[in-house]
Scaffold this motif. Structure first.
Motif, mmCIF file in Angstrom:
data_model
loop_
_atom_site.group_PDB
_atom_site.id
_atom_site.type_symbol
_atom_site.label_atom_id
_atom_site.label_comp_id
_atom_site.label_asym_id
_atom_site.label_seq_id
_atom_site.Cartn_x
_atom_site.Cartn_y
_atom_site.Cartn_z
ATOM 1 N N TYR A 129 1.001 -1.004 -0.068
ATOM 2 C CA TYR A 129 -0.330 -0.076 0.321
ATOM 3 C C TYR A 129 1.370 1.508 -0.020
ATOM 4 O O TYR A 129 1.960 1.336 0.906
ATOM 5 C CB TYR A 129 -0.624 -0.173 1.245
ATOM 6 C CG TYR A 129 -1.617 -0.699 1.412
ATOM 7 C CD1 TYR A 129 -3.242 -1.249 0.626
ATOM 8 C CD2 TYR A 129 -1.809 -2.320 1.659
ATOM 9 C CE1 TYR A 129 -4.378 -1.846 0.849
ATOM 10 C CE2 TYR A 129 -2.533 -3.459 2.284
ATOM 11 C CZ TYR A 129 -3.656 -3.088 1.036
ATOM 12 O OH TYR A 129 -4.456 -3.953 1.776
ATOM 13 N N THR A 130 0.848 2.618 -0.798
ATOM 14 C CA THR A 130 1.474 3.503 -0.839
ATOM 15 C C THR A 130 0.314 4.905 -0.982
ATOM 16 O O THR A 130 -0.798 4.881 -1.456
ATOM 17 C CB THR A 130 2.061 3.364 -2.083
ATOM 18 O OG1 THR A 130 1.291 3.534 -3.366
ATOM 19 C CG2 THR A 130 3.404 2.967 -2.437
ATOM 20 N N ARG A 131 0.308 5.891 -0.362
ATOM 21 C CA ARG A 131 -0.225 7.091 -0.832
ATOM 22 C C ARG A 131 0.278 8.030 -1.427
ATOM 23 O O ARG A 131 1.442 7.897 -1.291
ATOM 24 C CB ARG A 131 -0.169 7.420 1.021
ATOM 25 C CG ARG A 131 -1.595 8.933 1.186
ATOM 26 C CD ARG A 131 -1.830 9.220 2.647
ATOM 27 N NE ARG A 131 -2.407 8.535 2.884
ATOM 28 C CZ ARG A 131 -3.536 8.174 3.180
ATOM 29 N NH1 ARG A 131 -4.442 9.119 1.938
ATOM 30 N NH2 ARG A 131 -4.298 6.739 3.726
ATOM 31 N N MET A 132 -0.310 7.436 -2.540
ATOM 32 C CA MET A 132 0.286 9.220 -3.788
ATOM 33 C C MET A 132 -0.348 10.307 -3.043
ATOM 34 O O MET A 132 -1.625 10.603 -3.670
ATOM 35 C CB MET A 132 0.355 8.432 -4.739
ATOM 36 C CG MET A 132 1.426 9.256 -5.766
ATOM 37 S SD MET A 132 2.033 7.847 -7.303
ATOM 38 C CE MET A 132 3.128 8.592 -8.451
ATOM 39 N N SER A 133 0.671 11.583 -3.874
ATOM 40 C CA SER A 133 0.003 13.138 -4.277
ATOM 41 C C SER A 133 0.746 13.583 -5.110
ATOM 42 O O SER A 133 1.636 12.674 -5.575
ATOM 43 C CB SER A 133 0.478 13.759 -2.819
ATOM 44 O OG SER A 133 0.134 13.316 -1.739
#
Length: 156
Positions: A129-133
């Motif tokens: 899981y990653t969080r991308m902005s």
């Protein structure tokens, strides 16, 4: 104030709201198109919606300063550690900063990872899981494009 005058006063705000909704829909489509590029293992398709000189910081803190380098690195990733994996993009938020600038945030779920690359959290289920902005910019020639992206690992 008469109903006619009130309607005329409100009209620009209604038009702005509908434009913002259309813009958010287009941004959502751009980000979700990353899924098909990933599935195809196509670095050029992954980078297609980035501006020519767009910046990107990946999971390991490496910075890429243009679309071409972004595409090349993703092609390597798709043939390497993430070959045969699947991507799910869950857009969490799109904030319109002005009529030509937006900030979006998405949670990315990479599944079917055979062996988790060193340095990434291994939950034992083959999922990362990653969080991308994303900072997106619109111009008259290209429409909405990604100006800058930053990907961060979500630790368990």
């Amino acid at each position: 104030m008469s109903k006619k005058m009130l309607s005329l006063a409100v009209l620009p705000f209604v038009a702005l709201a509908s434009t913002a909704g259309a813009d958010e829909g287009e941004i959502q489509r751009i980000l979700e198109a990353k899924e098909a590029a990933w599935e195809a293992g196509d670095g050029d398709a992954w980078a297609r919606d980035y501006q020519d000189d767009a910046g990107l910081i990946n999971l390991f803190g490496m910075r890429f300063d243009d679309r071409e380098t972004n595409a090349k690195r993703h092609s390597e990733v798709f043939q390497g550690a993430f070959a045969g994996t699947s991507l799910d993009v869950d857009v969490q938020d799109i904030a319109m900063l002005n009529e030509d600038l937006a900030f979006a945030e998405a949670v990315l779920r990479v599944s079917d990872i055979e062996s988790m690359p060193a340095g990434l959290p291994d939950r034992g289920d083959g999922v990362l899981y990653t969080r991308m902005s994303f900072l997106l910019e619109r111009d008259d020639h290209h429409g909405w494009q990604i100006r800058f992206g930053h990907n961060t690992v979500v630790h368990p």
